[in-house]
Design a protein around this motif. Structure first.
Motif, PDB file in Angstrom:
ATOM      1  N   LEU A 227       0.969  -0.616  -0.209  1.00 15.90           N
ATOM      2  CA  LEU A 227      -0.252  -0.436  -0.266  1.00 15.90           C
ATOM      3  C   LEU A 227       0.530   1.711  -0.075  1.00 15.90           C
ATOM      4  CD1 LEU A 227      -2.939  -0.839   2.884  1.00 15.90           C
ATOM      5  CD2 LEU A 227      -2.503  -1.275   0.607  1.00 15.90           C
ATOM      6  N   ARG A 228       0.752   2.299  -1.038  1.00 14.33           N
ATOM      7  CA  ARG A 228       1.652   3.290  -1.445  1.00 14.33           C
ATOM      8  C   ARG A 228       0.604   4.604  -1.029  1.00 14.33           C
ATOM      9  NH1 ARG A 228       4.117   0.624  -4.155  1.00 14.33           N
ATOM     10  NH2 ARG A 228       3.186   1.935  -6.071  1.00 14.33           N
ATOM     11  N   SER A 229       0.473   5.436  -0.446  1.00 12.44           N
ATOM     12  CA  SER A 229       0.104   6.875  -0.394  1.00 12.44           C
ATOM     13  C   SER A 229       0.669   8.300  -0.979  1.00 12.44           C
ATOM     14  CB  SER A 229      -1.231   7.031   0.669  1.00 12.44           C
ATOM     15  OG  SER A 229      -1.751   8.625   0.237  1.00 12.44           O
ATOM     16  N   ALA A 230       0.196   8.281  -1.992  1.00 11.45           N
ATOM     17  CA  ALA A 230       1.375   9.903  -2.974  1.00 11.45           C
ATOM     18  C   ALA A 230       0.401  10.513  -4.041  1.00 11.45           C
ATOM     19  CB  ALA A 230       2.515   9.177  -3.556  1.00 11.45           C
ATOM     20  N   ASP A 231       0.908  11.567  -3.948  1.00 12.26           N
ATOM     21  CA  ASP A 231       0.172  12.350  -5.034  1.00 12.26           C
ATOM     22  C   ASP A 231      -1.598  12.046  -4.388  1.00 12.26           C
ATOM     23  OD1 ASP A 231       2.772  11.023  -7.684  1.00 12.26           O
ATOM     24  OD2 ASP A 231       2.637  13.052  -6.031  1.00 12.26           O
ATOM     25  N   HIS A 232      -2.127  11.881  -4.353  1.00 16.96           N
ATOM     26  CA  HIS A 232      -3.054  12.013  -4.197  1.00 16.96           C
ATOM     27  C   HIS A 232      -4.129  10.866  -3.809  1.00 16.96           C
ATOM     28  CE1 HIS A 232      -2.913  16.522  -2.446  1.00 16.96           C
ATOM     29  NE2 HIS A 232      -3.203  16.810  -4.107  1.00 16.96           N
ATOM     30  N   ALA A 233      -3.692   9.787  -3.924  1.00 19.27           N
ATOM     31  CA  ALA A 233      -4.015   8.390  -4.644  1.00 19.27           C
ATOM     32  C   ALA A 233      -3.644   7.642  -3.457  1.00 19.27           C
ATOM     33  CB  ALA A 233      -3.550   8.675  -5.979  1.00 19.27           C
ATOM     34  N   LEU A 234      -4.621   6.788  -3.229  1.00 14.72           N
ATOM     35  CA  LEU A 234      -3.655   5.644  -2.712  1.00 14.72           C
ATOM     36  C   LEU A 234      -3.503   4.125  -3.757  1.00 14.72           C
ATOM     37  CD1 LEU A 234      -3.475   3.954   0.283  1.00 14.72           C
ATOM     38  CD2 LEU A 234      -5.828   3.208  -0.409  1.00 14.72           C
ATOM     39  N   THR A 235      -2.197   3.563  -4.099  1.00 13.60           N
ATOM     40  CA  THR A 235      -1.998   2.673  -4.573  1.00 13.60           C
ATOM     41  C   THR A 235      -2.076   1.409  -4.368  1.00 13.60           C
ATOM     42  OG1 THR A 235      -0.781   4.106  -6.170  1.00 13.60           O
ATOM     43  CG2 THR A 235      -0.398   1.262  -6.435  1.00 13.60           C
TER      44      THR A 235
ATOM     45  N   VAL B 286      -4.679   2.263  -8.938  1.00 14.50           N
ATOM     46  CA  VAL B 286      -4.507   3.560  -8.243  1.00 14.50           C
ATOM     47  C   VAL B 286      -6.460   4.233  -8.230  1.00 14.50           C
ATOM     48  CG1 VAL B 286      -3.665   5.615  -8.926  1.00 14.50           C
ATOM     49  CG2 VAL B 286      -2.153   3.815  -9.732  1.00 14.50           C
ATOM     50  N   LEU B 287      -6.775   4.542  -6.692  1.00 17.97           N
ATOM     51  CA  LEU B 287      -7.376   5.293  -6.033  1.00 17.97           C
ATOM     52  C   LEU B 287      -7.138   6.743  -6.228  1.00 17.97           C
ATOM     53  CD1 LEU B 287      -8.354   2.259  -3.602  1.00 17.97           C
ATOM     54  CD2 LEU B 287      -8.692   2.190  -6.155  1.00 17.97           C
ATOM     55  N   PRO B 288      -7.842   7.702  -6.369  1.00 12.84           N
ATOM     56  CA  PRO B 288      -7.814   8.645  -5.881  1.00 12.84           C
ATOM     57  C   PRO B 288      -8.193   9.077  -4.708  1.00 12.84           C
ATOM     58  CG  PRO B 288      -9.957   8.192  -7.661  1.00 12.84           C
ATOM     59  CD  PRO B 288      -9.181   7.202  -7.885  1.00 12.84           C
ATOM     60  N   VAL B 289      -7.904   9.861  -4.534  1.00 15.54           N
ATOM     61  CA  VAL B 289      -8.159  10.794  -2.746  1.00 15.54           C
ATOM     62  C   VAL B 289      -8.097  11.965  -3.005  1.00 15.54           C
ATOM     63  CG1 VAL B 289      -7.793  10.697  -0.814  1.00 15.54           C
ATOM     64  CG2 VAL B 289      -7.086   8.544  -2.019  1.00 15.54           C
ATOM     65  N   ALA B 290      -8.715  12.963  -3.517  1.00 18.09           N
ATOM     66  CA  ALA B 290      -8.872  14.559  -3.403  1.00 18.09           C
ATOM     67  C   ALA B 290      -8.607  14.407  -1.651  1.00 18.09           C
ATOM     68  CB  ALA B 290     -10.370  14.975  -3.844  1.00 18.09           C
ATOM     69  N   GLU B 291      -8.537  15.756  -2.136  1.00 18.71           N
ATOM     70  CA  GLU B 291      -7.320  16.735  -0.599  1.00 18.71           C
ATOM     71  C   GLU B 291      -8.554  16.226   0.395  1.00 18.71           C
ATOM     72  OE1 GLU B 291      -4.601  17.372   1.517  1.00 18.71           O
ATOM     73  OE2 GLU B 291      -4.078  16.525  -0.199  1.00 18.71           O
ATOM     74  N   ASP B 292      -9.370  17.770   0.199  1.00 13.73           N
ATOM     75  CA  ASP B 292     -10.411  17.615   0.810  1.00 13.73           C
ATOM     76  C   ASP B 292     -11.242  17.070   1.232  1.00 13.73           C
ATOM     77  OD1 ASP B 292     -13.353  18.990  -1.418  1.00 13.73           O
ATOM     78  OD2 ASP B 292     -11.728  17.380  -1.998  1.00 13.73           O
ATOM     79  N   ASP B 293     -11.122  15.255   0.508  1.00 14.68           N
ATOM     80  CA  ASP B 293     -12.444  14.329   1.120  1.00 14.68           C
ATOM     81  C   ASP B 293     -11.147  13.153   2.377  1.00 14.68           C
ATOM     82  OD1 ASP B 293     -13.150  13.055  -2.196  1.00 14.68           O
ATOM     83  OD2 ASP B 293     -13.824  15.105  -0.381  1.00 14.68           O
ATOM     84  N   LYS B 294     -10.139  13.874   2.218  1.00 15.82           N
ATOM     85  CA  LYS B 294      -9.683  12.956   3.521  1.00 15.82           C
ATOM     86  C   LYS B 294     -10.093  12.878   4.868  1.00 15.82           C
ATOM     87  CE  LYS B 294      -5.219  12.470   1.787  1.00 15.82           C
ATOM     88  NZ  LYS B 294      -3.020  12.912   1.855  1.00 15.82           N
TER      89      LYS B 294
END
Length: 402
Positions: A325-333, A390-398
């Protein structure tokens, strides 16, 4: 009645046999010595011609060819004889078993075997010399062994046809299962959308109509407040829908959605199941500490890992299965790799519905999904099976952690 068209190979066999027979006759080479049968004139060519005619229909009319060939080979014994007549008769016997009806294909080997035994016993009793056994051997070479060879070839062809048909049916069933899985999931999505979101959208439509039709600031302000409230709740329901769509427990309320915090237990449980197959599991969680992801993203990541681990138990070669699991560039891989090759023993069947489900989960979140074989690491297996999402994660969604 239209006769079946003669096969090209049969024409070549008949022509070659007739030409070789004429060559032997012109050279004065016969199967029987002088003084046996009719004189070595053109009459010797009659059985040869009849046998060549039988070869023309060996594939299209095998029983007729066998009957004509039998008469021709018997008639050939009353002449000086031609070797090609006898050789072509053996081919006609073979063709009658390969291309004849099933009943004839079963009877001919038995009949020729009985004829071989009867001829051997009869000539042995007549000549009373061991040399009479050679007549039985020649009879077997011309009748029984061609029939036996034809039976073996026919059985192999039937087995190959059956295997091809079974493979086509399996592929068709797998495609039907895949389509049914997609259709069923889309139908479920439609039901969930209606049940969870329709009320909010209906309220938004009603209050927006009121705000547009009534020229009253207070009424418009109240309507806008209701619209905003239902919009927020509808958006939250949509997010919950994405995460819980596949987790209905069969009751009115959806089941609790698992999170990535439960991956350790999932990997340990899978490791116990895969130990007997020579599989080991390693989890590498590279997410920053004290970070909570949106529930739909966590659910999708958890389900992708879960389905991938299930597939490794079914199909992976012995070796290490790596979950990263990696989290970078507003995405979870999410990445799961496992040894891939020729696993000994039977494999569990699969229809591909799991890959379809993972791909749909990622597509719902607007991410990217890849699954397939890939080269292995330098000190690992030669080939691996890799699942990467690769699952996108918006900054305001965290969501802030507690």
């Amino acid at each position: 009645m239209r006769l079946p068209r003669t096969h090209r190979d049969d024409v070549l066999i008949a022509t070659a046999g007739l030409a070789c027979g004429l060559l032997l006759w012109s050279l004065g080479l016969h199967t029987q010595g002088p003084g046996v049968g009719l004189p070595a004139g053109p009459l010797v060519l009659a059985p040869l011609g009849a046998m060549a005619a039988a070869e023309l229909v060996r594939r299209t009319m095998p029983r007729t060819a066998l009957a004509v060939g039998t008469v021709a080979v018997v008639a050939d014994q009353f002449t000086r004889g031609n070797l090609m007549t006898v050789v072509m008769f053996a081919d006609v016997v073979y063709a009658a078993v390969v291309w004849g009806p099933p009943a004839a294909a079963r009877r001919i080997p038995v009949t020729t075997g009985l004829i071989t035994v009867a001829v051997t016993i009869g000539f042995l009793a007549w000549f009373r010399e061991p040399a009479a056994l050679l007549i039985g051997v020649v009879t077997a070479l011309l009748t029984f062994f061609p029939a036996l060879t034809g039976a073996v070839v026919r059985n192999h062809r039937q087995a190959a046809d059956t295997a091809r048909l079974r493979a086509a049916q399996t592929a068709l069933l797998a495609e039907m299962d895949r389509r049914q899985a997609v259709i069923a999931e889309r139908s479920r999505m439609a039901r969930e959308l209606h049940d969870m979101v329709a009320n909010h959208l209906s309220a938004i439509a009603i209050h927006s109509t009121a705000a547009l039709s009534l020229d009253d600031p207070k009424t418009s302000r109240d309507a806008l407040g209701v619209i905003r409230e239902n919009s927020v709740e509808g958006l939250a329901e949509m997010r919950r829908l994405i995460g819980l769509l596949r987790d209905s427990s069969g009751h009115d309320e959806p089941a609790a959605a698992p999170t990535l915090d439960g991956l350790d237990a999932l990997v340990r449980h899978t490791g116990l199941n895969g130990a007997a197959s020579g599989l080991t599991f390693r989890l590498s969680d590279g997410r920053p500490p004290d970070t909570s992801l949106p529930a739909p993203v966590e659910l999708a990541a958890y389900r992708i890992v879960q389905e991938s681990l299930t597939n490794t138990l079914k199909h992976a070669d012995p070796g290490e299965v790596a979950i990263t699991l990696r989290s970078a560039d507003h995405a979870l891989t999410v990445e799961v790799t496992s040894p891939f090759g020729t696993r000994p023993g039977p494999r569990a069947p699969g229809s591909g519905a799991g890959l379809v489900g993972m791909r749909e989960r990622v597509a719902l979140l607007g991410g990217r999904f890849d699954a397939g074989p890939a080269p292995g690491p330098p000190r690992g297996p030669e080939r691996i099976w890799r699942v990467r999402a690769v699952l996108p994660v918006a900054e305001d969604d965290k969501e802030p952690s507690a």
